[in-house]
Design a protein around this motif. Structure first.
Motif, PDB file in Angstrom:
ATOM      1  N   LYS A  71       0.776  -1.263   0.001  1.00  0.00           N
ATOM      2  CA  LYS A  71      -0.122  -0.047   0.113  1.00  0.00           C
ATOM      3  C   LYS A  71       0.784   1.469   0.169  1.00  0.00           C
ATOM      4  O   LYS A  71       1.753   1.395   0.884  1.00  0.00           O
ATOM      5  CB  LYS A  71      -0.904   0.042   1.357  1.00  0.00           C
ATOM      6  N   TYR A  72       0.841   2.140  -0.989  1.00  0.00           N
ATOM      7  CA  TYR A  72       1.425   3.084  -1.283  1.00  0.00           C
ATOM      8  C   TYR A  72       0.764   4.454  -1.407  1.00  0.00           C
ATOM      9  O   TYR A  72      -0.047   4.465  -2.626  1.00  0.00           O
ATOM     10  CB  TYR A  72       2.839   2.689  -2.435  1.00  0.00           C
ATOM     11  N   LYS A  76       3.385   9.888   1.588  1.00  0.00           N
ATOM     12  CA  LYS A  76       2.650   9.736   2.776  1.00  0.00           C
ATOM     13  C   LYS A  76       2.986   8.457   3.474  1.00  0.00           C
ATOM     14  O   LYS A  76       2.868   8.531   4.720  1.00  0.00           O
ATOM     15  CB  LYS A  76       1.053   9.900   2.840  1.00  0.00           C
ATOM     16  N   SER A  77       2.531   7.438   2.940  1.00  0.00           N
ATOM     17  CA  SER A  77       2.907   6.150   3.486  1.00  0.00           C
ATOM     18  C   SER A  77       3.151   5.175   2.606  1.00  0.00           C
ATOM     19  O   SER A  77       2.888   5.075   1.213  1.00  0.00           O
ATOM     20  CB  SER A  77       1.431   5.789   4.194  1.00  0.00           C
ATOM     21  N   LEU A  78       3.666   3.997   3.096  1.00  0.00           N
ATOM     22  CA  LEU A  78       4.189   2.842   2.378  1.00  0.00           C
ATOM     23  C   LEU A  78       4.220   1.600   3.343  1.00  0.00           C
ATOM     24  O   LEU A  78       4.711   1.577   4.499  1.00  0.00           O
ATOM     25  CB  LEU A  78       5.687   2.922   1.745  1.00  0.00           C
ATOM     26  N   GLN A  79       3.279   0.830   3.048  1.00  0.00           N
ATOM     27  CA  GLN A  79       3.211  -0.555   3.808  1.00  0.00           C
ATOM     28  C   GLN A  79       3.293  -1.842   3.179  1.00  0.00           C
ATOM     29  O   GLN A  79       2.825  -1.760   1.933  1.00  0.00           O
ATOM     30  CB  GLN A  79       1.684  -0.567   4.478  1.00  0.00           C
ATOM     31  N   VAL A  83       3.273  -4.002   7.385  1.00  0.00           N
ATOM     32  CA  VAL A  83       4.383  -3.211   8.231  1.00  0.00           C
ATOM     33  C   VAL A  83       4.618  -1.757   7.350  1.00  0.00           C
ATOM     34  O   VAL A  83       4.850  -1.782   6.103  1.00  0.00           O
ATOM     35  CB  VAL A  83       5.773  -4.090   7.950  1.00  0.00           C
ATOM     36  N   SER A  84       4.592  -0.768   8.147  1.00  0.00           N
ATOM     37  CA  SER A  84       4.955   0.485   7.590  1.00  0.00           C
ATOM     38  C   SER A  84       6.418   0.686   7.683  1.00  0.00           C
ATOM     39  O   SER A  84       7.228   0.641   8.697  1.00  0.00           O
ATOM     40  CB  SER A  84       4.195   1.594   8.692  1.00  0.00           C
ATOM     41  N   HIS A  86       7.768   3.493   5.344  1.00  0.00           N
ATOM     42  CA  HIS A  86       7.827   4.667   4.875  1.00  0.00           C
ATOM     43  C   HIS A  86       8.975   5.430   5.377  1.00  0.00           C
ATOM     44  O   HIS A  86       9.922   5.795   4.788  1.00  0.00           O
ATOM     45  CB  HIS A  86       6.487   5.550   5.064  1.00  0.00           C
ATOM     46  N   LYS A 114      13.279  -3.828  10.156  1.00  0.00           N
ATOM     47  CA  LYS A 114      11.901  -3.604  10.340  1.00  0.00           C
ATOM     48  C   LYS A 114      10.988  -4.520   9.111  1.00  0.00           C
ATOM     49  O   LYS A 114      10.161  -5.047   9.804  1.00  0.00           O
ATOM     50  CB  LYS A 114      11.700  -2.161   9.868  1.00  0.00           C
ATOM     51  N   CYS A 115      11.545  -4.679   8.043  1.00  0.00           N
ATOM     52  CA  CYS A 115      11.050  -5.460   6.997  1.00  0.00           C
ATOM     53  C   CYS A 115      11.014  -7.008   7.627  1.00  0.00           C
ATOM     54  O   CYS A 115      10.100  -7.856   7.090  1.00  0.00           O
ATOM     55  CB  CYS A 115      12.028  -5.621   5.786  1.00  0.00           C
TER      56      CYS A 115
END
Length: 124
Positions: A71-72, A76-79, A83-84, A86, A114-115
């Motif tokens: 989700k991008y 603003k955001s990237l999941q 997992v976010s 960004h 984080k990944c």
């Protein structure tokens, strides 16, 4: 070449280009980490390698539902896999492009650690 190409894709700020950039970055990370002898990787390096492999598997699939798994929203955001990433990805890109590749090591590590929390496609 792989990391620079990945970042070039990502900086286009389009969903498909972000997906291609993530794929390219995962490929470069796997190649780098897999080239390090096992005893030298340690626990953190092994976690990063596994995370890069997860990201590579997720982005390699041509049938993956990107709307669900990646989700991008530009700037603003990237999941990815729930997992976010960004903030960590932006820190890595800024270090790589604006400072030095040497300084990009810590943000690279934080990004891939984080990944490690990314759920595999069959877990989603």
């Amino acid at each position: 070449a792989g990391v620079d190409r990945a970042i070039d894709y990502m900086l286009r700020k389009r969903k498909r280009d972000m997906q291609l950039g993530l794929k390219e970055l995962a490929e470069a990370a796997v190649a780098l980490l897999a080239s390090v002898p096992e005893p030298c990787l340690g626990d953190g390096g092994n976690r990063m390698l596994k995370a890069a492999q997860k990201l590579r598997r997720l982005t390699r699939r041509t049938v993956v539902d990107y709307g669900t798994h990646i989700k991008y929203e530009a700037l603003k955001s990237l999941q990815v896999g729930g997992v976010s990433i960004h903030v960590e990805l932006n820190a890595f890109i800024a270090a790589w492009r604006l400072r030095s590749q040497r300084e990009a090591g810590t943000p690279f590590g934080k990004l891939f650690l984080k990944c490690d929390a990314i759920a595999e496609q069959d877990e989603l």
